[in-house]
Structures are given as structure tokens and as C-alpha cells.
Design an enzyme around this catalytic site. Structure first.
Site, PDB file in Angstrom:
ATOM      1  N   GLU A  88      95.237  22.801   7.312  1.00 16.29           N
ATOM      2  CA  GLU A  88      94.801  24.158   6.980  1.00 16.29           C
ATOM      3  C   GLU A  88      93.292  24.272   6.994  1.00 16.29           C
ATOM      4  OE1 GLU A  88      96.499  25.630   3.323  1.00 16.29           O
ATOM      5  OE2 GLU A  88      98.096  24.174   3.651  1.00 16.29           O
ATOM      6  N   CYS A 101      85.827  26.349   5.962  1.00 17.27           N
ATOM      7  CA  CYS A 101      86.151  25.228   5.075  1.00 17.27           C
ATOM      8  C   CYS A 101      87.176  24.353   5.802  1.00 17.27           C
ATOM      9  CB  CYS A 101      86.708  25.782   3.773  1.00 17.27           C
ATOM     10  SG  CYS A 101      87.332  24.534   2.643  1.00 17.27           S
ATOM     11  N   CYS A 108      96.028  13.353   1.149  1.00 18.16           N
ATOM     12  CA  CYS A 108      94.888  12.740   0.461  1.00 18.16           C
ATOM     13  C   CYS A 108      95.445  11.676  -0.474  1.00 18.16           C
ATOM     14  CB  CYS A 108      94.147  13.801  -0.357  1.00 18.16           C
ATOM     15  SG  CYS A 108      92.670  13.194  -1.206  1.00 18.16           S
ATOM     16  N   CYS A 112      94.190  13.471  -7.539  1.00 22.42           N
ATOM     17  CA  CYS A 112      93.758  14.369  -8.614  1.00 22.42           C
ATOM     18  C   CYS A 112      94.956  15.251  -9.023  1.00 22.42           C
ATOM     19  CB  CYS A 112      92.598  15.251  -8.152  1.00 22.42           C
ATOM     20  SG  CYS A 112      91.166  14.312  -7.600  1.00 22.42           S
ATOM     21  N   CYS A 115      95.286  19.003  -7.880  1.00 25.31           N
ATOM     22  CA  CYS A 115      95.090  19.325  -6.469  1.00 25.31           C
ATOM     23  C   CYS A 115      96.370  19.147  -5.668  1.00 25.31           C
ATOM     24  CB  CYS A 115      93.982  18.440  -5.905  1.00 25.31           C
ATOM     25  SG  CYS A 115      93.634  18.789  -4.171  1.00 25.31           S
ATOM     26  N   GLY A 155      91.945  16.662   1.808  1.00 29.77           N
ATOM     27  CA  GLY A 155      91.454  15.315   2.091  1.00 29.77           C
ATOM     28  C   GLY A 155      90.172  14.999   1.359  1.00 29.77           C
ATOM     29  N   GLU A 156      89.855  13.713   1.340  1.00 31.77           N
ATOM     30  CA  GLU A 156      88.594  13.268   0.732  1.00 31.77           C
ATOM     31  C   GLU A 156      87.674  12.833   1.890  1.00 31.77           C
ATOM     32  OE1 GLU A 156      86.729  13.041  -2.082  1.00 31.77           O
ATOM     33  OE2 GLU A 156      85.369  11.983  -0.737  1.00 31.77           O
ATOM     34  N   SER A 187      81.942  17.904   0.058  1.00 28.74           N
ATOM     35  CA  SER A 187      82.386  17.781  -1.334  1.00 28.74           C
ATOM     36  C   SER A 187      83.198  16.504  -1.497  1.00 28.74           C
ATOM     37  CB  SER A 187      83.245  18.998  -1.697  1.00 28.74           C
ATOM     38  OG  SER A 187      83.699  18.897  -3.019  1.00 28.74           O
ATOM     39  N   SER A 210      82.740  16.696  -7.104  1.00 25.83           N
ATOM     40  CA  SER A 210      83.807  17.258  -7.945  1.00 25.83           C
ATOM     41  C   SER A 210      83.826  16.468  -9.245  1.00 25.83           C
ATOM     42  CB  SER A 210      85.146  17.147  -7.216  1.00 25.83           C
ATOM     43  OG  SER A 210      85.122  17.963  -6.067  1.00 25.83           O
ATOM     44  N   CYS A 327     100.399  28.419  -0.099  1.00 25.10           N
ATOM     45  CA  CYS A 327     100.514  26.957  -0.105  1.00 25.10           C
ATOM     46  C   CYS A 327      99.860  26.365  -1.341  1.00 25.10           C
ATOM     47  CB  CYS A 327      99.855  26.368   1.125  1.00 25.10           C
ATOM     48  SG  CYS A 327      98.087  26.497   1.071  1.00 25.10           S
TER      49      CYS A 327
HETATM   50  N1  SAH Z   1      88.250  15.589  -1.952  1.00 23.46           N
HETATM   51  C1  SAH Z   1      87.074  16.393  -1.972  1.00 23.46           C
HETATM   52  C2  SAH Z   1      87.183  17.674  -1.189  1.00 23.46           C
HETATM   53  C3  SAH Z   1      88.472  18.406  -1.253  1.00 23.46           C
HETATM   54  S1  SAH Z   1      88.834  19.254  -2.747  1.00 23.46           S
HETATM   55  C4  SAH Z   1      86.651  16.652  -3.410  1.00 23.46           C
HETATM   56  O1  SAH Z   1      87.315  16.153  -4.317  1.00 23.46           O
HETATM   57  O2  SAH Z   1      85.637  17.281  -3.632  1.00 23.46           O
HETATM   58  C5  SAH Z   1      87.677  20.580  -2.734  1.00 23.46           C
HETATM   59  C6  SAH Z   1      87.400  21.136  -4.098  1.00 23.46           C
HETATM   60  O3  SAH Z   1      88.551  21.890  -4.554  1.00 23.46           O
HETATM   61  C7  SAH Z   1      87.134  20.072  -5.141  1.00 23.46           C
HETATM   62  O4  SAH Z   1      86.068  20.467  -5.966  1.00 23.46           O
HETATM   63  C8  SAH Z   1      88.424  20.051  -5.899  1.00 23.46           C
HETATM   64  O5  SAH Z   1      88.267  19.478  -7.148  1.00 23.46           O
HETATM   65  C9  SAH Z   1      88.807  21.535  -5.892  1.00 23.46           C
HETATM   66  N2  SAH Z   1      90.176  21.796  -6.239  1.00 23.46           N
HETATM   67  C10 SAH Z   1      91.279  21.161  -5.836  1.00 23.46           C
HETATM   68  N3  SAH Z   1      92.367  21.680  -6.402  1.00 23.46           N
HETATM   69  C11 SAH Z   1      91.952  22.693  -7.184  1.00 23.46           C
HETATM   70  C12 SAH Z   1      92.611  23.621  -8.042  1.00 23.46           C
HETATM   71  N4  SAH Z   1      93.933  23.563  -8.208  1.00 23.46           N
HETATM   72  N5  SAH Z   1      91.866  24.544  -8.685  1.00 23.46           N
HETATM   73  C13 SAH Z   1      90.521  24.583  -8.504  1.00 23.46           C
HETATM   74  N6  SAH Z   1      89.845  23.748  -7.731  1.00 23.46           N
HETATM   75  C14 SAH Z   1      90.545  22.789  -7.080  1.00 23.46           C
END
Ligand code: SAH
Length: 338
Positions: A88, A101, A108, A112, A115, A155-156, A187, A210, A327
Site C-alpha cells: 500500500e 508515503c 514487518c 509493535c 501497528c 515495514g521498517e 521513519s 517512532s 485496512c
Molecule cells: N517502521 C517505521 C515506519 C513505519 S510505521 C517506524 O516504526 O517508524 C510509520 C509510523 O506510523 C510510525 O510512527 C508508527 O509508530 C506509526 N503507527 C503505526 N501504527 C499506528 C497506529 N495504529 N496509530 C498511530 N500511528 C501508528
């Protein structure tokens, strides 16, 4: 098979030459591909040429599957990769232009809890061309060129380091998409060694961490990576990044009931005090159902407390709220940093 778009123009010219063609044919192909012209529509190139190149390189790394448009102008699209995996991408419209984006991996492995991208674990890394193809597809969809890129999708990015760095160089290349390095943001959940490596690349892209917690104890409750790296180590890596690039560091802080007290804000402020940084606070999107979002009032109070403690911070609104539900993966966020 590697995407042709993973190669630079010079590399493509060499590759084409090695396959027995004139290098300028490679340039014609590359120019068409980065404009988003479909392979079978490139009138300047023969079928034979395309067939030969296609045997060695993937010329169609991404095909558009679905596109969703939000009331606020945000567009999210799903693309199918050559192996059938789906990724996506989100396009956000701002006063200064469009930001895309991009996803850097299928799935991933960071785990977390809040996420949704991490649900099925890591499926595979994207190659540089597959990341670039998302930007090209975004350009085609909006009918103009995006000006900013955030590596903030699924993804990271630093877990796919080589491909991501290659992508950044390609996107920035004056012979490629020519996107200013200052307009590219990455990020990360905080892979300390890779942050330092990135600093040493001398690229000068914007770095976003993050963070989501003012201490390791809280962070560990929803981010497994906190068991590997402490916040102290992450901040040291940020200081190193700042020392090398002079770029101010951005911190993402997603608010849930686990980290939204005024005490948490004050602890965060003490942590960041003295650093050239900005905190983007955003209310959690309850995508996975594991954590509970904070109220808007709590979020405002949190930001106010940070500001009162001398920390630059803003509350971000989520863009594309009405299409996110499809999604719950990609977070469409306002990024005035780029
Ligand atoms: N893996 C990387 C980039 C992908 S996540 C990272 O961790 O930064 C991109 C951003 O979206 C990150 O700041 C992540 O913490 C945030 N994110 C993911 N799921 C989320 C959610 N359910 N609500 C708000 N932010 C979220």
C-alpha cells in the site's frame, strides 16, 4: 528477478550494452519507465529489445490494484508486486504539493502492538525499484510529480537498509526523479546501528524516530524493539545523526492510555531537552485493537505540557480517516517537516 528500476541510469545503460544493445536504448527505456509509461506503450523501442531485457530484469514491478480517495483529498492505493504480494501507498495533498508515503517491506517483523503492518510478520523486503515504482505510480495517479517522500508506510525501512538507501539515492538523482534530499523523510522504530550507518552515508534526509514512550519500561509494553535498544542509545544515535547532518530530529509520539499522562509529557520533555528536535503527537489509531486511543482533550493537554516545558511539539491530525478503515494499516499523517 530484480526490478530494472533498482538500477541507476548509468547502470541500466551498462546492462543494456552487456545484452548487446546500444546504451541509448537503455536511456529511452529508463526515461519512459520513470514517467510511468507502460512497457508495451513505449513506441521508440522494439519488441525484441523489450523481450530480451524482460528476461533479465523485471520491467513491471508494480500493477495498480485498487485506489481509494478520501474526502480530504488523500489517496491510498494498493499495488500488486510481480510475485502477487500486495503493498500500500498513500498520497497526501498539502499546500506545497503532494507527499507520497511509501512501503519498504511486505509486512514487518518489528512487532509493535499498535501497528497493523506487523500482523503477519515479515514476508519480504522490497527492492529499490519496487519502492520507486510506488512514487512513479503516485505521479501517474495525480497527473503531476510528488514533491515529497516519506518512508513511513508498511515495514521498517532500516531493516531493509541497502535497498532503502539505494532507493533514496535513485529518487534524489537528477537523472531520476530528482526529488530534493531535504524533501525525503525516513521513519524508524529506532535501529541504533543503522541510524549511525545512515548518518555516515552523508545523505542528509530527515530522520523521524517512532519513540512513543518517555521511558523504556512503557516502551517495552508495546514495542519489542525496546528490549534490544534503550531510549538512551537511540538518543545517542540521534545526536550522532544530528552531528553529521545538522538536520533536526523528529519524534513520533502516538498517544494511547498507556503513555498520555502529564507526567509522561514532563518525562518526555526532560528526555529531549536541549536537543534540536520536534515532537509530532498523534492520537493512536486503534487499528489492531490492542491499545486504546487517548481523547482529543488529553492529546491537546499533552502537547501543551510539552510546549510549556520548552519542547517544540504539535498535535497532528490524521488524514484520510475515512479510507483508513479499509485496512487500518497505513497511517496518513500530516508531515509539515518535509
Ligand atoms: N517502521 C517505521 C515506519 C513505519 S510505521 C517506524 O516504526 O517508524 C510509520 C509510523 O506510523 C510510525 O510512527 C508508527 O509508530 C506509526 N503507527 C503505526 N501504527 C499506528 C497506529 N495504529 N496509530 C498511530 N500511528 C501508528
Amino acid at each position: 528477478m530484480i526490478s530494472l528500476l533498482s538500477l541507476s541510469l548509468d547502470e541500466i545503460k551498462d546492462a543494456v550494452k552487456d545484452l548487446g544493445f546500444k546504451p541509448f536504448r537503455g536511456e529511452q527505456l529508463y526515461t519512459a519507465l520513470i514517467k510511468g509509461i507502460a512497457v508495451d506503450k513505449i513506441s521508440t523501442l522494439s519488441k525484441d529489445f523489450i523481450t530480451v531485457i524482460n528476461q533479465k530484469y523485471n520491467l513491471t514491478p508494480l500493477r495498480l490494484k485498487t485506489k481509494l480517495e478520501s474526502q480530504d483529498g488523500t489517496i491510498k492505493f494498493a499495488g500488486v508486486l510481480s510475485d502477487g504480494n500486495i503493498i500500500e501507498t498513500v498520497i497526501m495533498k498539502y499546500k506545497y504539493g503532494y507527499t507520497v508515503c511509501v512501503s519498504t517491506q511486505v509486512g514487518c517483523r518489528m512487532g509493535c502492538k499498535f501497528c497493523a503492518s506487523t500482523r503477519g510478520g515479515l514476508v519480504r523486503d522490497l527492492d529499490a525499484g519496487e519502492i520507486l515504482a510506488q512514487v512513479i505510480m503516485a505521479n501517474t495517479i495525480i497527473g503531476e510529480r510528488v514533491t515529497n517522500i516519506v518512508l513511513m508506510g508498511c515495514g521498517e525501512p532500516l531493516d531493509n537498509y541497502a535497498n532503502v538507501v539505494r532507493f533514496i539515492k535513485l529518487a534524489n538523482s537528477s537523472k531520476g526523479l530528482n526529488i530534493s534530499i531535504r524533501h525525503i523523510s525516513l521513519s524508524t522504530c529506532g535501529l541504533v546501528d543503522k541510524i549511525k550507518m545512515l548518518a555516515d552515508e552523508g545523505l542528509g534526509i530527515n530522520l523521524t524516530i517512532s519513540l512513543h514512550a518517555p521511558n523504556d519500561e512503557i516502551r517495552k509494553t508495546f514495542m519489542p524493539i525496546a528490549n534490544r535498544y534503550t531510549i538512551k542509545e537511540i538518543l545517542e544515535a540521534c545526536d550522532y545523526y544530528f552531528g553529521k547532518t545538522g538536520r533536526r530530529i523528529y519524534f513520533e509520539y502516538t498517544l494511547s492510555t498507556l503513555n498520555d499522562s502529564l507526567d509522561n509529557a514532563r518525562e518526555l520533555a526532560r528526555l529531549l531537552k536541549g536537543r534540536v528536535c520536534h515532537v509530532n503527537v498523534i492520537r493512536l489509531n486503534e487499528a489492531t485493537g490492542a491499545l486504546t486511543a487517548s481523547s482529543t482533550d488529553k492529546a491537546k493537554a499533552f502537547v501543551k505540557e510539552l510546549n510549556r516545558s520548552g519542547i517544540s511539539a504539535t498535535l497532528r491530525r490524521s488524514l484520510g480517516a475515512d479510507i483508513e478503515g479499509a485496512c487500518g494499516q497505513l497511517k496518513n499523517r500530516l508531515e509539515d517537516e518535509v
